[in-house]
Enzyme design. Structure first.
Site, PDB file in Angstrom:
ATOM      1  N   THR A 161       0.817  -1.203   0.000  1.00 46.29           N
ATOM      2  CA  THR A 161       0.000   0.000   0.000  1.00 46.29           C
ATOM      3  C   THR A 161       0.857   1.262   0.000  1.00 46.29           C
ATOM      4  O   THR A 161       1.806   1.374   0.772  1.00 46.29           O
ATOM      5  CB  THR A 161      -0.913   0.015   1.239  1.00 46.29           C
ATOM      6  N   SER A 219       3.260  -7.080   1.630  1.00 47.51           N
ATOM      7  CA  SER A 219       2.055  -6.620   2.320  1.00 47.51           C
ATOM      8  C   SER A 219       0.823  -6.816   1.431  1.00 47.51           C
ATOM      9  O   SER A 219       0.493  -7.948   1.081  1.00 47.51           O
ATOM     10  CB  SER A 219       2.241  -5.165   2.759  1.00 47.51           C
ATOM     11  N   LEU A 220       0.119  -5.758   1.039  1.00 49.91           N
ATOM     12  CA  LEU A 220      -0.998  -5.915   0.107  1.00 49.91           C
ATOM     13  C   LEU A 220      -0.542  -6.600  -1.176  1.00 49.91           C
ATOM     14  O   LEU A 220      -1.286  -7.398  -1.771  1.00 49.91           O
ATOM     15  CB  LEU A 220      -1.623  -4.554  -0.217  1.00 49.91           C
ATOM     16  N   ASP A 271       7.697  -6.443  13.076  1.00 44.57           N
ATOM     17  CA  ASP A 271       6.591  -5.837  12.339  1.00 44.57           C
ATOM     18  C   ASP A 271       5.536  -5.330  13.320  1.00 44.57           C
ATOM     19  O   ASP A 271       4.938  -6.093  14.066  1.00 44.57           O
ATOM     20  CB  ASP A 271       5.976  -6.870  11.389  1.00 44.57           C
ATOM     21  N   HIS A 294       8.098  -3.773   9.306  1.00 46.09           N
ATOM     22  CA  HIS A 294       7.230  -4.021   8.160  1.00 46.09           C
ATOM     23  C   HIS A 294       7.845  -3.522   6.854  1.00 46.09           C
ATOM     24  O   HIS A 294       7.745  -4.189   5.822  1.00 46.09           O
ATOM     25  CB  HIS A 294       5.873  -3.352   8.396  1.00 46.09           C
TER      26      HIS A 294
END
Length: 287
Positions: free
Chosen positions: A53, A118-119, A239, A264
């Protein structure tokens, strides 16, 4: 003429005080009403990078340059980020997976490995289960099985609140929770503010809101069970955004799981450890 993307990468590299991806002109492919920007560099077996993102190419840090020494590296701005322009409609994992597939096909790379962050890990799983003939293997970094997990949903709701009311605070929160306390302290306040200042002119705020909205509803638990290609799940030990990455590995049959010492935003502080794990995995799975 220097493209906006080139200016963005050069500016952010200066702000970060570190080397980032080699500047490459954007190419474009039309997919379902979107004009999707992508870049290709390096030579060798193909690997496609799928951002998280609000991310841009620069957020891969040295990863693109290092992988490009032995591989063809394809990166893209999916809808909501960078130089890609679309109709502003709601995002779905399948829509973004279609964009990744179209970019790979336009690049002429044939079968390819995918790294999703992530996304981007959710998009990568969606792609692997809908186009298994194209995806050779997956590396999923800081991914999450479901955005509805209570703590994660609270995080995404806070992101949306800040995106609509205080965008500087959104970026500050993203850095404070995305990087480890030790790394932030080492960077110092000035460097963090420079990172925020460097990002602001190029942020697609409306697009980021659509990406976060997708984060909240993304659920790849069922798709993960259908993954058939070799998969490495990379968890980040510190994270503070996604805490469910180890769970993701339990859904994917036969997947390997490796923890790296990073937050993260792994590529800012754990790039070398991540690259070592990825290279070992890809070397073992190359067919």
């Amino acid at each position: 003429m220097t493209s906006q993307n080139e200016l963005r990468v050069e500016h952010q590299n200066h702000a970060l005080g570190q080397a980032g991806p080699v500047v490459t002109r954007a190419r474009f492919v039309n997919v379902d009403g979107a004009r999707v920007a992508y870049r290709v560099q390096g030579q060798g077996p193909a690997i496609v990078l799928v951002n998280g993102t609000a991310a841009l190419d620069v957020h891969w840090g040295p990863v693109i340059g290092e992988l490009g020494k032995t591989r063809t590296v394809v990166s893209l701005d999916y809808s909501g980020s960078g130089d890609t322009v679309d109709d502003g409609s709601a995002l779905t994992l399948q829509k973004l997976a279609n964009q990744v597939r179209a970019v790979a096909e336009a690049s002429g790379v044939g079968r390819f490995d995918v790294i999703g962050h992530s996304l981007g890990a959710s998009v990568a799983v969606q792609l692997a289960t809908t186009a298994p003939d194209l995806v050779r293997s997956l590396v999923l970094v800081a991914g999450f099985p479901s955005g509805a997990e209570p703590r994660l949903r609270l995080e995404f709701e806070l992101w949306l609140d800040l995106l609509r009311t205080n965008r500087t605070a959104f970026l500050r929160l993203l850095l404070l929770t995305g990087l480890t306390p030790a790394f932030i302290s080492k960077l110092g306040v000035g460097a963090v503010e420079d990172m925020i200042t460097g990002y602001m002119p190029f942020a697609n705020w409306e697009g980021i809101e659509r990406q976060v909205t997708l984060d909240m509803v993304a659920d790849i638990r069922d798709q993960s069970r259908m993954v058939t290609c070799p998969t490495l799940v990379v968890t980040c030990a510190h994270d503070q955004i996604v805490t469910t990455t180890p769970e993701l590995a339990t859904y994917i049959p036969g997947s390997a799981c490796r923890e790296i010492n990073a937050g993260h935003l792994a590529y800012f502080e754990g790039a070398h450890e991540f690259l070592a794990a990825t290279e070992a995995f890809l070397s073992g799975e190359r067919r």
